[in-house]
Design a protein around this motif. Structure first.
Motif, PDB file in Angstrom:
ATOM      1  N   PRO A   1      -5.782  38.137-113.002  1.00  0.00           N
ATOM      2  CA  PRO A   1      -6.551  38.973-112.072  1.00  0.00           C
ATOM      3  C   PRO A   1      -8.056  38.733-112.111  1.00  0.00           C
ATOM      4  CG  PRO A   1      -4.937  40.282-113.281  1.00  0.00           C
ATOM      5  CD  PRO A   1      -4.975  38.939-113.931  1.00  0.00           C
ATOM      6  N   GLU A   2      -8.544  38.208-113.221  1.00  0.00           N
ATOM      7  CA  GLU A   2      -9.983  37.984-113.332  1.00  0.00           C
ATOM      8  C   GLU A   2     -10.506  36.950-112.342  1.00  0.00           C
ATOM      9  OE1 GLU A   2      -7.925  35.613-116.668  1.00  0.00           O
ATOM     10  OE2 GLU A   2      -7.667  37.517-115.604  1.00  0.00           O
ATOM     11  N   TYR A   3      -9.602  36.208-111.696  1.00  0.00           N
ATOM     12  CA  TYR A   3     -10.029  35.202-110.727  1.00  0.00           C
ATOM     13  C   TYR A   3      -9.945  35.700-109.286  1.00  0.00           C
ATOM     14  CZ  TYR A   3     -10.117  32.022-114.641  1.00  0.00           C
ATOM     15  OH  TYR A   3     -10.426  31.416-115.843  1.00  0.00           O
ATOM     16  N   GLY A   4      -9.754  37.002-109.103  1.00  0.00           N
ATOM     17  CA  GLY A   4      -9.800  37.573-107.776  1.00  0.00           C
ATOM     18  C   GLY A   4      -8.451  37.678-107.100  1.00  0.00           C
ATOM     19  N   ALA A   5      -8.475  38.060-105.833  1.00  0.00           N
ATOM     20  CA  ALA A   5      -7.250  38.303-105.082  1.00  0.00           C
ATOM     21  C   ALA A   5      -6.448  37.016-104.925  1.00  0.00           C
ATOM     22  CB  ALA A   5      -7.585  38.876-103.710  1.00  0.00           C
ATOM     23  N   TYR A   6      -5.134  37.199-104.813  1.00  0.00           N
ATOM     24  CA  TYR A   6      -4.253  36.066-104.546  1.00  0.00           C
ATOM     25  C   TYR A   6      -3.376  36.450-103.370  1.00  0.00           C
ATOM     26  CZ  TYR A   6      -0.819  32.353-105.054  1.00  0.00           C
ATOM     27  OH  TYR A   6      -0.003  31.279-104.815  1.00  0.00           O
ATOM     28  N   LEU A   7      -3.571  35.750-102.240  1.00  0.00           N
ATOM     29  CA  LEU A   7      -2.921  36.125-100.989  1.00  0.00           C
ATOM     30  C   LEU A   7      -3.177  37.609-100.727  1.00  0.00           C
ATOM     31  CD1 LEU A   7       0.399  34.060-101.259  1.00  0.00           C
ATOM     32  CD2 LEU A   7      -1.770  33.439-100.185  1.00  0.00           C
ATOM     33  N   GLY A   8      -2.121  38.418-100.590  1.00  0.00           N
ATOM     34  CA  GLY A   8      -2.339  39.828-100.303  1.00  0.00           C
ATOM     35  C   GLY A   8      -2.416  40.713-101.530  1.00  0.00           C
ATOM     36  N   ALA A   9      -2.394  40.119-102.706  1.00  0.00           N
ATOM     37  CA  ALA A   9      -2.397  40.913-103.940  1.00  0.00           C
ATOM     38  C   ALA A   9      -3.809  41.004-104.502  1.00  0.00           C
ATOM     39  CB  ALA A   9      -1.461  40.300-104.968  1.00  0.00           C
ATOM     40  N   SER A  10      -4.319  42.212-104.544  1.00  0.00           N
ATOM     41  CA  SER A  10      -5.644  42.440-105.120  1.00  0.00           C
ATOM     42  C   SER A  10      -5.570  42.277-106.632  1.00  0.00           C
ATOM     43  CB  SER A  10      -6.119  43.845-104.779  1.00  0.00           C
ATOM     44  OG  SER A  10      -5.308  44.806-105.447  1.00  0.00           O
ATOM     45  N   PRO A  11      -6.724  42.157-107.306  1.00  0.00           N
ATOM     46  CA  PRO A  11      -6.699  42.110-108.769  1.00  0.00           C
ATOM     47  C   PRO A  11      -5.978  43.310-109.381  1.00  0.00           C
ATOM     48  CG  PRO A  11      -8.828  41.382-107.985  1.00  0.00           C
ATOM     49  CD  PRO A  11      -8.084  41.889-106.778  1.00  0.00           C
ATOM     50  N   ALA A  12      -6.150  44.486-108.769  1.00  0.00           N
ATOM     51  CA  ALA A  12      -5.478  45.680-109.297  1.00  0.00           C
ATOM     52  C   ALA A  12      -3.963  45.563-109.158  1.00  0.00           C
ATOM     53  CB  ALA A  12      -5.990  46.923-108.568  1.00  0.00           C
ATOM     54  N   GLU A  13      -3.506  45.041-108.022  1.00  0.00           N
ATOM     55  CA  GLU A  13      -2.062  44.875-107.822  1.00  0.00           C
ATOM     56  C   GLU A  13      -1.502  43.797-108.744  1.00  0.00           C
ATOM     57  OE1 GLU A  13      -1.490  46.213-103.158  1.00  0.00           O
ATOM     58  OE2 GLU A  13      -2.264  44.203-103.611  1.00  0.00           O
ATOM     59  N   GLN A  14      -2.277  42.750-108.960  1.00  0.00           N
ATOM     60  CA  GLN A  14      -1.847  41.724-109.909  1.00  0.00           C
ATOM     61  C   GLN A  14      -1.682  42.316-111.305  1.00  0.00           C
ATOM     62  OE1 GLN A  14      -4.368  38.160-109.752  1.00  0.00           O
ATOM     63  NE2 GLN A  14      -4.910  38.740-107.668  1.00  0.00           N
ATOM     64  N   GLN A  15      -2.607  43.203-111.659  1.00  0.00           N
ATOM     65  CA  GLN A  15      -2.522  43.833-112.970  1.00  0.00           C
ATOM     66  C   GLN A  15      -1.265  44.695-113.081  1.00  0.00           C
ATOM     67  OE1 GLN A  15      -4.385  43.161-115.574  1.00  0.00           O
ATOM     68  NE2 GLN A  15      -3.134  44.544-116.833  1.00  0.00           N
ATOM     69  N   VAL A  16      -0.921  45.380-111.990  1.00  0.00           N
ATOM     70  CA  VAL A  16       0.306  46.189-111.983  1.00  0.00           C
ATOM     71  C   VAL A  16       1.525  45.294-112.205  1.00  0.00           C
ATOM     72  CG1 VAL A  16       1.815  47.577-110.512  1.00  0.00           C
ATOM     73  CG2 VAL A  16      -0.631  48.052-110.582  1.00  0.00           C
ATOM     74  N   LEU A  17       1.547  44.139-111.540  1.00  0.00           N
ATOM     75  CA  LEU A  17       2.659  43.218-111.714  1.00  0.00           C
ATOM     76  C   LEU A  17       2.697  42.653-113.139  1.00  0.00           C
ATOM     77  CD1 LEU A  17       2.533  41.343-108.293  1.00  0.00           C
ATOM     78  CD2 LEU A  17       4.335  42.893-109.087  1.00  0.00           C
ATOM     79  N   ASN A  18       1.546  42.339-113.680  1.00  0.00           N
ATOM     80  CA  ASN A  18       1.507  41.863-115.065  1.00  0.00           C
ATOM     81  C   ASN A  18       2.014  42.925-116.036  1.00  0.00           C
ATOM     82  OD1 ASN A  18       0.539  39.346-114.387  1.00  0.00           O
ATOM     83  ND2 ASN A  18      -1.580  39.761-114.968  1.00  0.00           N
TER      84      ASN A  18
END
Length: 267
Positions: free
Chosen positions: A177-194
């Motif tokens: 997540p520290e590298y920013g959004a990926y497609l439609g997933a914000s850093p916060a959403e990436q963190q939730v998935l992690n």
């Protein structure tokens, strides 16, 4: 001393073992092992795949193949299959690879039982609400459904290979997540998935412990190597094998497994 006598003495010396010299030994026996599980076990993401694997996408770059020869390991049966769940692993005949003489089992399973890919898809292409809903559904399955499924499978593995040491591998975090959004997933959403991946690993590790199996955590090895990192060890969303390890990722798995089994304990 005559020439004939000297020749006789030399011949006797050559035939007589030197005192104090220990005979050569073959070393400790090799550990025969089998590889069971899902796409993370079969090596999806690093083709070519064995055409005889009938859709299971078994690769010679799978971590279970890469460890062959390390720490005196010898691969016996490689039966992991893409898409496998705890129940289809049994129905598909993977347990037939095991018997009373099996020394070691490498196992990757659990992600397909909880619909993990559905949550990832929802967070990449759906709304915030869809991402949150899918993530909550997956978390619920991890807490209420997965433990029983793993217990049932592990009991069957123990029955099929009662003398074997079983090593269960976890799943990597997919994002950095520290590298920013990926497609439609914000850093916060990436963190939730992690965090969902962490919960999955906790459930897999707990089930392994209940049955006396060993758990190998690869999370630390994938730090800074998520799908959106400068050097990703996870394949991107548009790859046919999206969100599976790259070759470097499978090599990281192999290193983690080798470190876990290096002491040579089989039980």
């Amino acid at each position: 001393m005559s020439i004939r006598l000297r020749a006789t003495v030399v011949a006797l010396l050559l035939l007589t073992p030197l005192a104090g010299v220990a005979p050569a030994t073959a070393g400790p026996p090799r550990t025969n092992y089998d590889v069971l599980g899902d796409s993370y076990g079969s090596g999806v993401g690093v083709p070519p795949y064995d055409p005889a694997s009938l859709g299971c996408a078994r690769s010679q770059s799978a971590y279970g193949v890469l460890v062959d020869g390390r720490a005196r390991l010898r691969l016996d049966d490689f039966v992991a299959c893409a898409g496998a769940t705890t129940t289809s692993l049994v129905a598909g005949g993977q347990l037939a690879a095991l018997d009373a003489d099996t020394d070691l089992v490498l196992l990757s399973i659990g992600g397909n039982d909880i619909g993990w890919s559905q949550a990832v898809t929802a967070c990449l292409g759906g709304t915030d609400a869809q991402c949150a809903g899918a993530s909550a559904l997956v978390r619920g399955r991890i807490a209420t459904v997965l433990p029983g499924l793993l217990d049932t499978l592990h009991a069957k593995i123990t029955a099929a290979a009662p003398q074997a040491r079983v090593v269960v591998t976890g799943y990597a975090r997919l994002f950095s997540p520290e590298y920013g959004a990926y497609l439609g997933a914000s850093p916060a959403e990436q963190q939730v998935l992690n965090e969902g991946a962490d919960l999955l690993n906790e459930a897999v590790a707990a089930a392994a412990a209940r049955h006396g199996f060993d758990f190998v955590d690869v999370t630390g090895r994938f730090v800074d190597h998520g799908v959106n990192a400068p050097e990703p060890w996870v394949l991107g969303a548009f790859d046919p094998a999206a969100f599976h390890p790259t070759l470097a990722g499978y090599e990281a798995y192999a290193a983690a497994v080798t470190a876990a089994i290096k002491p040579g304990r089989n039980s």
